[in-house]
Design a protein around this motif. Structure first.
Motif, PDB file in Angstrom:
ATOM      1  N   GLY A  10      -2.180   1.486  -5.403  1.00 41.10           N
ATOM      2  CA  GLY A  10      -0.853   1.288  -4.821  1.00 41.10           C
ATOM      3  C   GLY A  10      -0.348   2.622  -4.286  1.00 41.10           C
ATOM      4  N   ALA A  12       1.437   5.084  -5.702  1.00 41.38           N
ATOM      5  CA  ALA A  12       1.210   6.249  -6.570  1.00 41.38           C
ATOM      6  C   ALA A  12      -0.271   6.598  -6.629  1.00 41.38           C
ATOM      7  CB  ALA A  12       1.746   5.957  -7.974  1.00 41.38           C
ATOM      8  N   THR A  43       6.803  -4.462   0.978  1.00 45.27           N
ATOM      9  CA  THR A  43       8.034  -3.685   0.786  1.00 45.27           C
ATOM     10  C   THR A  43       8.912  -3.740   2.034  1.00 45.27           C
ATOM     11  OG1 THR A  43       6.916  -1.669   1.490  1.00 45.27           O
ATOM     12  CG2 THR A  43       7.091  -2.024  -0.882  1.00 45.27           C
ATOM     13  N   GLY A  44      10.203  -3.563   1.795  1.00 46.60           N
ATOM     14  CA  GLY A  44      11.169  -3.525   2.898  1.00 46.60           C
ATOM     15  C   GLY A  44      11.038  -4.730   3.812  1.00 46.60           C
ATOM     16  N   PRO A 131     -11.349  -4.382 -11.438  1.00 43.31           N
ATOM     17  CA  PRO A 131     -10.349  -4.173 -12.492  1.00 43.31           C
ATOM     18  C   PRO A 131     -10.854  -3.259 -13.611  1.00 43.31           C
ATOM     19  CG  PRO A 131     -11.140  -6.453 -12.491  1.00 43.31           C
ATOM     20  CD  PRO A 131     -11.800  -5.778 -11.327  1.00 43.31           C
ATOM     21  N   ALA A 162      -2.189   4.654 -12.520  1.00 45.02           N
ATOM     22  CA  ALA A 162      -1.159   4.343 -11.521  1.00 45.02           C
ATOM     23  C   ALA A 162      -1.190   2.839 -11.282  1.00 45.02           C
ATOM     24  CB  ALA A 162      -1.444   5.115 -10.227  1.00 45.02           C
ATOM     25  N   THR A 171       1.062  -9.204  -6.846  1.00 45.70           N
ATOM     26  CA  THR A 171       0.520  -8.081  -6.074  1.00 45.70           C
ATOM     27  C   THR A 171      -0.472  -7.264  -6.901  1.00 45.70           C
ATOM     28  OG1 THR A 171       2.316  -6.622  -6.752  1.00 45.70           O
ATOM     29  CG2 THR A 171       2.633  -7.833  -4.685  1.00 45.70           C
ATOM     30  N   ASP A 176      -1.076  -4.038 -16.942  1.00 49.02           N
ATOM     31  CA  ASP A 176      -2.245  -3.366 -17.540  1.00 49.02           C
ATOM     32  C   ASP A 176      -1.960  -1.899 -17.864  1.00 49.02           C
ATOM     33  OD1 ASP A 176      -3.775  -5.597 -17.462  1.00 49.02           O
ATOM     34  OD2 ASP A 176      -5.089  -4.952 -15.819  1.00 49.02           O
ATOM     35  N   ILE A 353      12.291  -6.338  -7.813  1.00 51.97           N
ATOM     36  CA  ILE A 353      11.658  -5.318  -6.970  1.00 51.97           C
ATOM     37  C   ILE A 353      10.995  -4.257  -7.833  1.00 51.97           C
ATOM     38  CG2 ILE A 353      12.234  -3.434  -5.354  1.00 51.97           C
ATOM     39  CD1 ILE A 353      13.974  -5.470  -3.884  1.00 51.97           C
ATOM     40  N   GLY A 381       3.952   6.794 -11.040  1.00 54.58           N
ATOM     41  CA  GLY A 381       4.525   5.594 -10.421  1.00 54.58           C
ATOM     42  C   GLY A 381       5.304   4.723 -11.389  1.00 54.58           C
TER      43      GLY A 381
HETATM   44  C1  LIG Z   1       9.357  -7.240  -2.702  1.00 52.82           C
HETATM   45  C2  LIG Z   1       9.412  -5.759  -2.946  1.00 52.82           C
HETATM   46  C3  LIG Z   1       9.956  -4.930  -1.967  1.00 52.82           C
HETATM   47  C4  LIG Z   1      10.045  -3.549  -2.193  1.00 52.82           C
HETATM   48  N1  LIG Z   1      10.549  -2.760  -1.196  1.00 52.82           N
HETATM   49  C5  LIG Z   1      10.626  -1.421  -1.395  1.00 52.82           C
HETATM   50  C6  LIG Z   1      11.055  -0.561  -0.352  1.00 52.82           C
HETATM   51  O1  LIG Z   1      11.254  -0.999   0.790  1.00 52.82           O
HETATM   52  N2  LIG Z   1      11.184   0.763  -0.635  1.00 52.82           N
HETATM   53  C7  LIG Z   1      10.881   1.279  -1.873  1.00 52.82           C
HETATM   54  O2  LIG Z   1      11.034   2.475  -2.073  1.00 52.82           O
HETATM   55  N3  LIG Z   1      10.405   0.492  -2.858  1.00 52.82           N
HETATM   56  C8  LIG Z   1      10.249  -0.830  -2.643  1.00 52.82           C
HETATM   57  N4  LIG Z   1       9.744  -1.623  -3.642  1.00 52.82           N
HETATM   58  C9  LIG Z   1       9.284  -0.977  -4.896  1.00 52.82           C
HETATM   59  C10 LIG Z   1       7.919  -0.311  -4.679  1.00 52.82           C
HETATM   60  O3  LIG Z   1       7.053  -1.224  -4.048  1.00 52.82           O
HETATM   61  C11 LIG Z   1       7.318   0.141  -6.009  1.00 52.82           C
HETATM   62  O4  LIG Z   1       8.227   1.019  -6.613  1.00 52.82           O
HETATM   63  C12 LIG Z   1       5.984   0.865  -5.784  1.00 52.82           C
HETATM   64  O5  LIG Z   1       5.083   0.044  -5.082  1.00 52.82           O
HETATM   65  C13 LIG Z   1       5.346   1.306  -7.094  1.00 52.82           C
HETATM   66  O6  LIG Z   1       4.109   1.902  -6.796  1.00 52.82           O
HETATM   67  P1  LIG Z   1       2.947   2.029  -7.875  1.00 52.82           P
HETATM   68  O7  LIG Z   1       1.797   2.611  -7.155  1.00 52.82           O
HETATM   69  O8  LIG Z   1       3.442   2.676  -9.081  1.00 52.82           O
HETATM   70  O9  LIG Z   1       2.615   0.530  -8.287  1.00 52.82           O
HETATM   71  P2  LIG Z   1       1.974  -0.665  -7.421  1.00 52.82           P
HETATM   72  O10 LIG Z   1       2.351  -0.529  -5.994  1.00 52.82           O
HETATM   73  O11 LIG Z   1       2.342  -1.912  -8.141  1.00 52.82           O
HETATM   74  O12 LIG Z   1       0.399  -0.401  -7.530  1.00 52.82           O
HETATM   75  C14 LIG Z   1      -0.315  -0.610  -8.718  1.00 52.82           C
HETATM   76  C15 LIG Z   1      -1.716  -1.016  -8.368  1.00 52.82           C
HETATM   77  O13 LIG Z   1      -2.511  -0.989  -9.530  1.00 52.82           O
HETATM   78  C16 LIG Z   1      -3.405  -2.071  -9.488  1.00 52.82           C
HETATM   79  N5  LIG Z   1      -3.832  -2.389 -10.857  1.00 52.82           N
HETATM   80  C17 LIG Z   1      -3.094  -2.839 -11.886  1.00 52.82           C
HETATM   81  N6  LIG Z   1      -3.824  -2.993 -12.985  1.00 52.82           N
HETATM   82  C18 LIG Z   1      -5.095  -2.631 -12.654  1.00 52.82           C
HETATM   83  C19 LIG Z   1      -6.327  -2.582 -13.359  1.00 52.82           C
HETATM   84  N7  LIG Z   1      -6.427  -2.955 -14.634  1.00 52.82           N
HETATM   85  N8  LIG Z   1      -7.437  -2.170 -12.698  1.00 52.82           N
HETATM   86  C20 LIG Z   1      -7.377  -1.805 -11.386  1.00 52.82           C
HETATM   87  N9  LIG Z   1      -6.236  -1.854 -10.673  1.00 52.82           N
HETATM   88  C21 LIG Z   1      -5.104  -2.245 -11.303  1.00 52.82           C
HETATM   89  C22 LIG Z   1      -2.601  -3.190  -8.862  1.00 52.82           C
HETATM   90  O14 LIG Z   1      -3.430  -4.188  -8.317  1.00 52.82           O
HETATM   91  C23 LIG Z   1      -1.795  -2.430  -7.810  1.00 52.82           C
HETATM   92  O15 LIG Z   1      -2.443  -2.422  -6.569  1.00 52.82           O
HETATM   93  C24 LIG Z   1       9.590  -2.995  -3.426  1.00 52.82           C
HETATM   94  C25 LIG Z   1       9.023  -3.826  -4.384  1.00 52.82           C
HETATM   95  C26 LIG Z   1       8.912  -5.196  -4.150  1.00 52.82           C
HETATM   96  C27 LIG Z   1       8.280  -6.070  -5.200  1.00 52.82           C
END
Ligand SMILES: Cc1cc2nc3c(=O)[nH]c(=O)nc-3n(C[C@H](O)[C@H](O)[C@H](O)COP(=O)(O)OP(=O)(O)OC[C@H]3O[C@@H](n4cnc5c(N)ncnc54)[C@H](O)[C@@H]3O)c2cc1C
Length: 414
Positions: A10, A12, A43-44, A131, A162, A171, A176, A353, A381
């Motif tokens: 994702g 992060a 997002t957005g 995974p 992350a 998504t 996990d 969100i 993240g």
């Molecule tokens: C509908 C919606 C709209 C949003 N719009 C905005 C916006 O416009 N602006 C903004 O700033 N924020 C927005 N957000 C919030 C933002 O998307 C999150 O804060 C951000 O994506 C978090 O990033 P992350 O990398 O920590 O987690 P994620 O983006 O959730 O990424 C985590 C990844 O880890 C993977 N994963 C999980 N477990 C495992 C495993 N065991 N093995 C391998 N892979 C794994 C998942 O498949 C995922 O791809 C929105 C959120 C949503 C739901």
């Protein structure tokens, strides 16, 4: 060459991988989905509000939980750095109202493509549909991870978790990351959906369903204590209230709701004082002298709102406007400026969100994102107990903590 494993592709995870790869590490991302950035894509509303073009004070003030923890992460890789990186990767950006930054194309997929290009350029290996099952921890040091597929063991000099939170589990982020943290001996704080619509006790919202209100002011209170105050846009739904100001309010109301219902007061005419509103109503009544009360509010209120306000005003709907007393008019103005609803809950993680709560940040070094309990284990993240209001701030948390975790895993932070 140092081997860094990143769990989650994702926001992060991609940024962490990039930061480590730029320092010359061999980096592999393990992502359970069939593609990178599945959540970024939505997002957005599909446009990706990638960050906020604000100054550092606003950046910090927009963080709801544990803002001080983000000091090194934000200063090390700020909103401007994210914008520069994405633009240099070939995706021009634009700034909209409230400092919200979007790709000029209005396509979130262009952000994902730009980051994917950079990952390719720095030879990050991307393992999709892969995974991760668990971490390998030996004598207080993280030595790698185990994949679900055939229990394959992957050794690494550093592992970055992350894996996201619990919101929009379709998504891929289905908790996990919290499990990995707990298995490593970390505490995970209570998890709550945030930036999520509220449910209300009053069923009147059903009559108002679909009505979007601009330029309203809201106040969310527990008794006399104000929990949140804002100005902007909202939406009535079949179960309660949503829209930008209420999503932001939910980040502050989530914890309070555990103690019982809250009162939401909506000022439908915040630009007018009570006296100005009374004068305005008087003018409208003057023009509608011979009409019934229920037919006299078209200029003041949206049509869906009229029957609800008429009922709450206590004035008989059929009463001729010229018979309405000063006292009744005053009560009508109060109804318009103090439209109150009882907030009794939040919608679930499927509609949230972000997740509020996560890996206890006291157990993470804020200068490196490394676990204080397990060496060579990093978190970045949404999996961390960090969250912010809407406006691009949550992605900024992911970019900044991801970048810092990647740099640290590559041991480039002193
Ligand atoms: C509908 C919606 C709209 C949003 N719009 C905005 C916006 O416009 N602006 C903004 O700033 N924020 C927005 N957000 C919030 C933002 O998307 C999150 O804060 C951000 O994506 C978090 O990033 P992350 O990398 O920590 O987690 P994620 O983006 O959730 O990424 C985590 C990844 O880890 C993977 N994963 C999980 N477990 C495992 C495993 N065991 N093995 C391998 N892979 C794994 C998942 O498949 C995922 O791809 C929105 C959120 C949503 C739901």
């Amino acid at each position: 060459m140092k081997q860094i494993a990143v769990i989650g592709g994702g926001a992060a995870g991609m940024m962490a991988a990039l930061a480590a790869a730029k320092q010359g590490c061999r980096v592999t991302i393990y992502e359970k989905n069939e593609k990178l950035g599945k959540k970024i894509y939505i997002t957005g509303k599909g446009r990706c509000n990638v960050t906020n073009n604000c100054d550092m004070d606003v950046l910090f003030d927009s963080v709801v939980t544990n803002k001080r923890f983000l000091y090194s992460a934000f200063y090390g890789f700020a909103n401007q750095d994210v914008m520069d990186l994405i633009e240099q990767a070939g995706c021009p950006l634009k700034t909209e109202r409230g400092g919200r930054v979007f790709p000029q194309s209005d396509k979130s997929s262009d952000i994902i493509s730009a980051l994917s290009r950079l990952l390719r350029e720095f030879q990050v290996e991307i393992c999709l549909k892969e995974p991760v099952k668990s971490l390998i921890i030996e004598e207080g040091i993280c030595r790698g991870l185990i994949l679900e597929r055939q229990n394959r063991k992957i050794e690494a000099d550093g592992v970055i978790v992350a894996a996201g939170g619990l919101s929009y589990p379709t998504t891929g982020s289905d908790g996990d990351g919290y499990r990995f943290a707990e298995e490593a001996g970390h505490q995970v704080t209570e998890l709550r959906p945030a930036l999520v619509p509220f449910t209300t006790e009053e069923t009147v919202v059903k009559e108002l369903q679909g009505l979007a209100l601009k330029n309203i002011e809201i106040s969310l209170c527990r008794g006399k204590k104000e929990i949140y105050h804002d100005f902007g846009e909202m939406l009535f739904t079949h179960f309660g209230v949503s829209g930008p100001v209420l999503l932001s309010a939910s980040s502050y109301g989530a914890k309070e709701l555990k103690k019982g219902p809250l009162t939401l007061t909506i000022d439908l005419k915040p630009a007018l004082t009570m006296e100005q509103l009374d004068a305005r109503i008087l003018r409208d009544f003057d023009e509608a002298k011979n009409k019934q009360f229920k037919n006299s509010l078209n200029k003041l209120l949206p049509s869906k709102m009229i029957p609800v306000i008429v009922e709450r005003s206590g004035i008989a709907p059929e009463k001729p406007v010229n018979e309405i007393t000063k006292q009744e008019r005053k009560h009508l103005a109060e109804t318009v400026k103090c439209f109150s609803l009882t907030i009794n809950g939040l919608r679930g993680f499927n509609e949230a969100i972000i997740t509020q709560g996560g890996v206890q940040v006291k157990e993470i070094n804020p200068s490196t994102m490394e676990s204080k309990k397990i060496k060579k284990l990093y978190f970045a993240g949404e999996v961390l107990d960090l969250d912010a209001v809407t406006g691009g701030f949550n992605l900024q948390i992911a970019w900044s903590t991801g970048y810092l975790a990647g740099l640290s895993a590559a041991e480039c932070v002193e």
